[in-house]
Enzyme design. Structure first.
Site: not given
Length: 307
Positions: A135, A261, A289
């Site tokens: 992340q 996130c 990502r």
């Protein structure tokens, strides 16, 4: 047989390795946007082991491996012998003989560490209770994409001292930027847990408004992470003053970015006006990502690749 290189914590890669991965992320993403095929991993297989469920982690790794020309296999601990008491060490010996790289998303960091010690192939931490290195790899690339180098900048972490926060601590030391941290009383960060020494790259603030002051990036996460649901009501009360809202963003630099996130709870850790506002880059962050992990897989399997 040489020992494989793993990515279990953010600090597992040195600054020059991280910079290489960021540069490869840029190139791989550009290829993707131009619909240009890039298949360096034909006949390579990624095994994804999930004890904790996920949307972004599974999709980004599975789609990413296919986009690199390889194959991805999903394993849930509920549907495998790992969920029936097979030792992690034994599972690592078997699984790593049948694939080229492994990603694990689980609860305890000890599980991925033990698996990696007995694996013949690279192992990636897709998330544990302690760290979430993929992340932060994507988050930092997103910052670079929008604002250039993160070196010397200030990142404000507002909220829980969770796995994402501890990974930001490691990243600040690895990439030489300042991390401002504000958590409610009783949820303070203990930098030594992340192996971070000294205070040159982080500072704690009792007031989240002070932490956000002058920041180039303000970031947060849910107040109750997976596995801590029993504490949800208690956390709602404790974190009430740690919502990232428009007033807090005004304390940051005028061009500050906002990240999360995901998944997010509007009205709790972040106001809708912030996450859906012009400073938010959460959708770029989520997409990255995919690209950052492709660059990471490429590096762990092929080493330094040049265009």
């Amino acid at each position: 047989m040489a020992n494989p290189k793993h990515f279990l914590q953010f600090k597992d890669l040195a600054r020059d390795e991280l910079e290489h991965v960021f540069e490869r992320t840029r190139w791989i993403k550009a290829q993707f946007k131009r619909y240009e095929q890039y298949w360096p991993l034909v006949d390579r297989t990624l095994v994804m082991i999930f004890e904790k469920q996920s949307t972004r982690t599974r999709l980004s790794f599975e789609a990413g491996m296919h986009q690199l020309g390889g194959a991805a296999i999903f394993l849930s601990t509920r549907d495998s012998q790992m969920g029936r008491g097979e030792p992690v060490e034994d599972a690592a010996q078997v699984i790593s003989r049948m694939c080229d790289i492994v990603m694990i998303r689980t609860f305890e960091q000890d599980i991925v560490e033990r698996f990696a010690r007995h694996s013949r192939v690279p192992v990636i931490n897709g998330l544990t209770d302690e760290y979430h290195p993929c992340q932060i790899l994507a988050d930092i690339y997103t910052f670079i994409e929008h604002r250039g180098s993160i070196r010397g900048r200030t990142v404000a972490w507002i909220g829980d001292s969770n796995n994402v926060c501890y990974t930001w601590l490691q990243a600040a030391q690895a990439l030489d930027f300042k991390l401002h941290i504000s958590t409610p009383p009783g949820y303070e960060v203990v930098p030594a847990r992340a192996g971070v020494t000294g205070t040159g790259h982080h500072e704690a603030f009792a007031d989240p408004m002070d932490a956000a002051r002058g920041a180039d990036l303000v970031t947060t996460d849910v107040w109750t992470s997976m596995g801590f649901e029993a504490e949800a009501e208690q956390r709602l009360k404790a974190f009430a003053h740690w919502q990232v809202d428009a007033k807090m963003m005004r304390n940051a630099k005028p061009d500050a970015l906002f990240m999360h996130c995901l998944p997010a709870h509007r009205g709790e850790e972040v106001a809708a006006a912030v996450i859906d506002g012009p400073q938010s880059v959460v959708w770029d962050e989520a997409e990255n990502r995919l690209h950052a992990q492709k660059a990471l897989i490429e590096y762990l399997l092929l080493g330094r690749v040049s265009p």
